[in-house]
Scaffold this motif. Structure first.
Motif, PDB file in Angstrom:
ATOM      1  N   THR A 178      -2.412   7.524  -4.387  1.00  0.00           N
ATOM      2  CA  THR A 178      -1.233   6.852  -4.927  1.00  0.00           C
ATOM      3  C   THR A 178      -1.310   5.371  -4.600  1.00  0.00           C
ATOM      4  OG1 THR A 178       1.200   6.835  -4.998  1.00  0.00           O
ATOM      5  CG2 THR A 178       0.181   7.233  -2.853  1.00  0.00           C
ATOM      6  N   THR A 179      -0.833   4.548  -5.530  1.00  0.00           N
ATOM      7  CA  THR A 179      -0.813   3.096  -5.356  1.00  0.00           C
ATOM      8  C   THR A 179       0.545   2.560  -5.774  1.00  0.00           C
ATOM      9  OG1 THR A 179      -3.181   2.939  -5.841  1.00  0.00           O
ATOM     10  CG2 THR A 179      -1.906   0.898  -5.957  1.00  0.00           C
ATOM     11  N   ILE A 180       1.129   1.713  -4.942  1.00  0.00           N
ATOM     12  CA  ILE A 180       2.420   1.086  -5.242  1.00  0.00           C
ATOM     13  C   ILE A 180       2.258  -0.423  -5.189  1.00  0.00           C
ATOM     14  CG2 ILE A 180       4.797   0.735  -4.464  1.00  0.00           C
ATOM     15  CD1 ILE A 180       4.730   3.574  -3.342  1.00  0.00           C
ATOM     16  N   PHE A 181       2.634  -1.099  -6.283  1.00  0.00           N
ATOM     17  CA  PHE A 181       2.703  -2.561  -6.325  1.00  0.00           C
ATOM     18  C   PHE A 181       4.178  -2.930  -6.401  1.00  0.00           C
ATOM     19  CE2 PHE A 181       3.086  -6.573  -8.639  1.00  0.00           C
ATOM     20  CZ  PHE A 181       2.208  -7.397  -7.947  1.00  0.00           C
ATOM     21  N   PHE A 193       4.478 -10.305  -3.016  1.00  0.00           N
ATOM     22  CA  PHE A 193       4.370  -8.904  -3.406  1.00  0.00           C
ATOM     23  C   PHE A 193       3.803  -8.087  -2.251  1.00  0.00           C
ATOM     24  CE2 PHE A 193       0.424 -11.030  -4.606  1.00  0.00           C
ATOM     25  CZ  PHE A 193      -0.551 -10.193  -4.086  1.00  0.00           C
ATOM     26  N   LEU A 194       3.972  -6.769  -2.365  1.00  0.00           N
ATOM     27  CA  LEU A 194       3.411  -5.799  -1.433  1.00  0.00           C
ATOM     28  C   LEU A 194       2.565  -4.799  -2.211  1.00  0.00           C
ATOM     29  CD1 LEU A 194       6.596  -4.995   0.690  1.00  0.00           C
ATOM     30  CD2 LEU A 194       4.663  -6.390   1.432  1.00  0.00           C
ATOM     31  N   ILE A 195       1.482  -4.331  -1.595  1.00  0.00           N
ATOM     32  CA  ILE A 195       0.666  -3.266  -2.164  1.00  0.00           C
ATOM     33  C   ILE A 195       0.461  -2.197  -1.100  1.00  0.00           C
ATOM     34  CG2 ILE A 195      -1.574  -2.604  -3.137  1.00  0.00           C
ATOM     35  CD1 ILE A 195      -1.869  -5.416  -4.224  1.00  0.00           C
ATOM     36  N   PHE A 196       0.733  -0.942  -1.467  1.00  0.00           N
ATOM     37  CA  PHE A 196       0.461   0.200  -0.597  1.00  0.00           C
ATOM     38  C   PHE A 196      -0.461   1.160  -1.346  1.00  0.00           C
ATOM     39  CE2 PHE A 196       4.733  -1.262   0.596  1.00  0.00           C
ATOM     40  CZ  PHE A 196       4.550  -1.497   1.946  1.00  0.00           C
ATOM     41  N   GLN A 197      -1.482   1.633  -0.659  1.00  0.00           N
ATOM     42  CA  GLN A 197      -2.406   2.592  -1.269  1.00  0.00           C
ATOM     43  C   GLN A 197      -2.742   3.655  -0.239  1.00  0.00           C
ATOM     44  OE1 GLN A 197      -5.871   3.177  -0.480  1.00  0.00           O
ATOM     45  NE2 GLN A 197      -6.095   4.670  -2.122  1.00  0.00           N
ATOM     46  N   ALA A 198      -2.779   4.916  -0.683  1.00  0.00           N
ATOM     47  CA  ALA A 198      -3.142   6.015   0.205  1.00  0.00           C
ATOM     48  C   ALA A 198      -3.912   7.058  -0.589  1.00  0.00           C
ATOM     49  CB  ALA A 198      -1.905   6.638   0.833  1.00  0.00           C
ATOM     50  N   SER A 199      -4.850   7.738   0.078  1.00  0.00           N
ATOM     51  CA  SER A 199      -5.634   8.776  -0.582  1.00  0.00           C
ATOM     52  C   SER A 199      -5.968   9.879   0.408  1.00  0.00           C
ATOM     53  CB  SER A 199      -6.925   8.201  -1.178  1.00  0.00           C
ATOM     54  OG  SER A 199      -7.753   7.669  -0.162  1.00  0.00           O
ATOM     55  N   SER A 239      -7.176   8.118   3.896  1.00  0.00           N
ATOM     56  CA  SER A 239      -7.345   6.659   3.952  1.00  0.00           C
ATOM     57  C   SER A 239      -6.071   5.985   3.472  1.00  0.00           C
ATOM     58  CB  SER A 239      -8.524   6.221   3.074  1.00  0.00           C
ATOM     59  OG  SER A 239      -9.723   6.852   3.471  1.00  0.00           O
ATOM     60  N   ALA A 240      -5.857   4.738   3.905  1.00  0.00           N
ATOM     61  CA  ALA A 240      -4.653   4.006   3.498  1.00  0.00           C
ATOM     62  C   ALA A 240      -4.886   2.504   3.644  1.00  0.00           C
ATOM     63  CB  ALA A 240      -3.447   4.434   4.334  1.00  0.00           C
ATOM     64  N   THR A 241      -4.147   1.730   2.819  1.00  0.00           N
ATOM     65  CA  THR A 241      -4.225   0.270   2.850  1.00  0.00           C
ATOM     66  C   THR A 241      -2.836  -0.306   2.621  1.00  0.00           C
ATOM     67  OG1 THR A 241      -6.468   0.310   1.927  1.00  0.00           O
ATOM     68  CG2 THR A 241      -5.288  -1.787   1.828  1.00  0.00           C
ATOM     69  N   ALA A 242      -2.502  -1.377   3.343  1.00  0.00           N
ATOM     70  CA  ALA A 242      -1.248  -2.109   3.138  1.00  0.00           C
ATOM     71  C   ALA A 242      -1.567  -3.599   3.062  1.00  0.00           C
ATOM     72  CB  ALA A 242      -0.259  -1.833   4.265  1.00  0.00           C
ATOM     73  N   ILE A 243      -0.994  -4.283   2.053  1.00  0.00           N
ATOM     74  CA  ILE A 243      -1.288  -5.699   1.815  1.00  0.00           C
ATOM     75  C   ILE A 243       0.014  -6.443   1.517  1.00  0.00           C
ATOM     76  CG2 ILE A 243      -2.423  -7.344   0.239  1.00  0.00           C
ATOM     77  CD1 ILE A 243      -4.593  -5.253  -0.215  1.00  0.00           C
ATOM     78  N   GLY A 298      -4.056  -7.871   4.676  1.00  0.00           N
ATOM     79  CA  GLY A 298      -3.509  -6.614   5.138  1.00  0.00           C
ATOM     80  C   GLY A 298      -4.462  -5.900   6.065  1.00  0.00           C
ATOM     81  N   VAL A 299      -4.287  -4.581   6.158  1.00  0.00           N
ATOM     82  CA  VAL A 299      -5.105  -3.763   7.035  1.00  0.00           C
ATOM     83  C   VAL A 299      -5.384  -2.439   6.327  1.00  0.00           C
ATOM     84  CG1 VAL A 299      -3.108  -2.724   8.195  1.00  0.00           C
ATOM     85  CG2 VAL A 299      -5.310  -2.838   9.381  1.00  0.00           C
ATOM     86  N   ALA A 300      -6.553  -1.834   6.635  1.00  0.00           N
ATOM     87  CA  ALA A 300      -6.943  -0.583   5.998  1.00  0.00           C
ATOM     88  C   ALA A 300      -7.513   0.390   7.014  1.00  0.00           C
ATOM     89  CB  ALA A 300      -7.974  -0.846   4.890  1.00  0.00           C
ATOM     90  N   ARG A 301      -7.230   1.649   6.785  1.00  0.00           N
ATOM     91  CA  ARG A 301      -7.917   2.768   7.453  1.00  0.00           C
ATOM     92  C   ARG A 301      -8.824   3.368   6.390  1.00  0.00           C
ATOM     93  NH1 ARG A 301      -6.915   7.737  10.806  1.00  0.00           N
ATOM     94  NH2 ARG A 301      -7.753   9.469   9.572  1.00  0.00           N
ATOM     95  N   THR A 302     -10.136   3.377   6.634  1.00  0.00           N
ATOM     96  CA  THR A 302     -11.053   3.752   5.570  1.00  0.00           C
ATOM     97  C   THR A 302     -12.298   4.465   6.102  1.00  0.00           C
ATOM     98  OG1 THR A 302     -12.407   2.876   3.748  1.00  0.00           O
ATOM     99  CG2 THR A 302     -12.140   1.475   5.681  1.00  0.00           C
ATOM    100  N   TYR A 303     -12.877   5.295   5.231  1.00  0.00           N
ATOM    101  CA  TYR A 303     -14.153   5.964   5.493  1.00  0.00           C
ATOM    102  C   TYR A 303     -15.273   5.371   4.645  1.00  0.00           C
ATOM    103  CZ  TYR A 303     -11.970   9.837   8.096  1.00  0.00           C
ATOM    104  OH  TYR A 303     -11.303  10.602   9.029  1.00  0.00           O
TER     105      TYR A 303
END
Length: 337
Positions: free
Chosen positions: A141-144, A152-158, A179-183, A197-202
């Motif tokens: 999911t991605t939210i702008f 603006f803000l961006i949130f992404q999670a998978s 995984s997740a990202t916030a910007i 922002g910051v990300a948790r990623t593989y």
């Protein structure tokens, strides 16, 4: 008689002109404030810059990696195995759930397969990898969220299940990665937007937490850049609005579960790939676009660990310094307007 006609015509024309001037003055004096002030309308930042590559709604592609070596595989003694190729289908779906000036929310799903073809399979690990390949299936999911015209803000999670699955019942919680990202970002103009922002990623094959830089900038009608560092970055050349060439890289990867006859009965393959590449996007018809990639697959990590999310060498089953082949990909995308 002619004199009277001329005089009458002159008076008629003069009266018409006076009436037009009077009507124009009445319009100029009209009070538009009764309809509200347009300057009071709140505006919001958009999610793209001019000439940026279109967002993909549906994507279907085929990727092929040429032959390479996999050294260091435990086989009493360790052996080097030749991989003739890796090939597989990649599919992705991103559906807009909410799309307006105040919020853009997308839900997506993806499936990737990497099918291995080894020259010889006289090893349990190699045999399983050769017979089943690596699979990734997940949702995202991605939210702008624009805050105003400039911020603006961006949130992404998978969430993905990844593994060398022999049958569907092999899928389990140990194959799951999240995984997740916030910007937080700034839209300086229709040609320039950036965020941090910051990300948790593989993406490097192993769970990491990293700072993120987003920067999309259009320099002029021909040139621009699209960066989401460290995941990917490209220099963009627009030959037209429907013909785009990019030069850059992408970092891909994940952790894959595999059942084995070892002591723990399972291992985890931490696979990360660095891909410098040239990418061409061309409009075919309507919202259908062709995507072609060609580049070099550089081995970032291929560590086989005995525990989930293991990071220390004492949990290492073996590490392989894969040699690095060329790769290509071709796909069809259905894009947003």
């Amino acid at each position: 008689m002619r004199t009277y006609l001329l005089a009458f015509s002159f008076l008629f024309i003069a009266q018409t002109l006076i009436a037009q001037v009077t009507d124009t003055a009445a319009v100029d004096d009209f009070d538009y404030s009764k309809f509200g002030d347009a300057a009071g309308v709140k505006r919001y930042a958009t999610q793209k810059v001019l000439n940026q590559t279109p967002n993909r709604i549906v994507s279907l592609a085929y990727e092929y990696q040429a032959a390479f070596d996999m050294p260091g595989v435990p086989s009493f003694p360790n052996q080097t195995y030749r991989v003739n190729r890796i090939a597989g289908i990649r599919g992705q779906l991103n559906i807009p759930v909410v799309s307006n000036t105040k919020l853009i929310w997308q839900l997506g799903a993806n499936y990737w397969r990497s099918g291995y073809a080894f020259e010889s399979v006289n090893n349990v690990f190699i045999s399983k990898l050769n017979a089943n390949g690596m699979h990734t299936a997940g949702i995202n999911t991605t939210i702008f969220k624009p805050l105003n015209e400039k911020n603006f803000l961006i949130f992404q999670a998978s969430a993905d299940v990844n593994g060398v699955f022999e049958k569907f019942s092999d899928v389990n919680s140990k194959a799951l990665t999240v995984s997740a990202t916030a910007i937080y970002g700034w839209k300086k103009s229709e040609q320039n937007m950036y965020g941090v922002g910051v990300a948790r990623t593989y993406r490097a094959g192993q769970i990491i937490y990293v700072p993120v830089l987003l920067w999309n900038k259009t320099f002029n009608d021909q040139w621009g850049m699209e960066l989401l560092l460290p995941a990917r970055g490209h220099l963009r050349r627009n030959f037209s609005t429907s013909n785009i060439l990019q030069l850059g890289y992408e970092l891909e990867g994940n952790q894959y579960w595999m059942r084995t006859p070892s002591t723990n009965g399972q291992v985890f393959i931490q696979r990360g790939e660095f891909k410098p590449r040239v990418m061409w996007d061309k409009k075919l018809s309507g919202f259908f676009w062709l995507n072609v990639q060609a580049g070099f697959r550089y081995n970032w990590r291929f560590d086989v660990m005995n525990e989930y999310d293991a990071r220390k060498d004492e949990k290492l089953f073996f590490r392989s310094a894969l040699t690095n082949p060329f790769y290509f990909s071709v796909g069809i995308n259905f894009v947003s307007p």
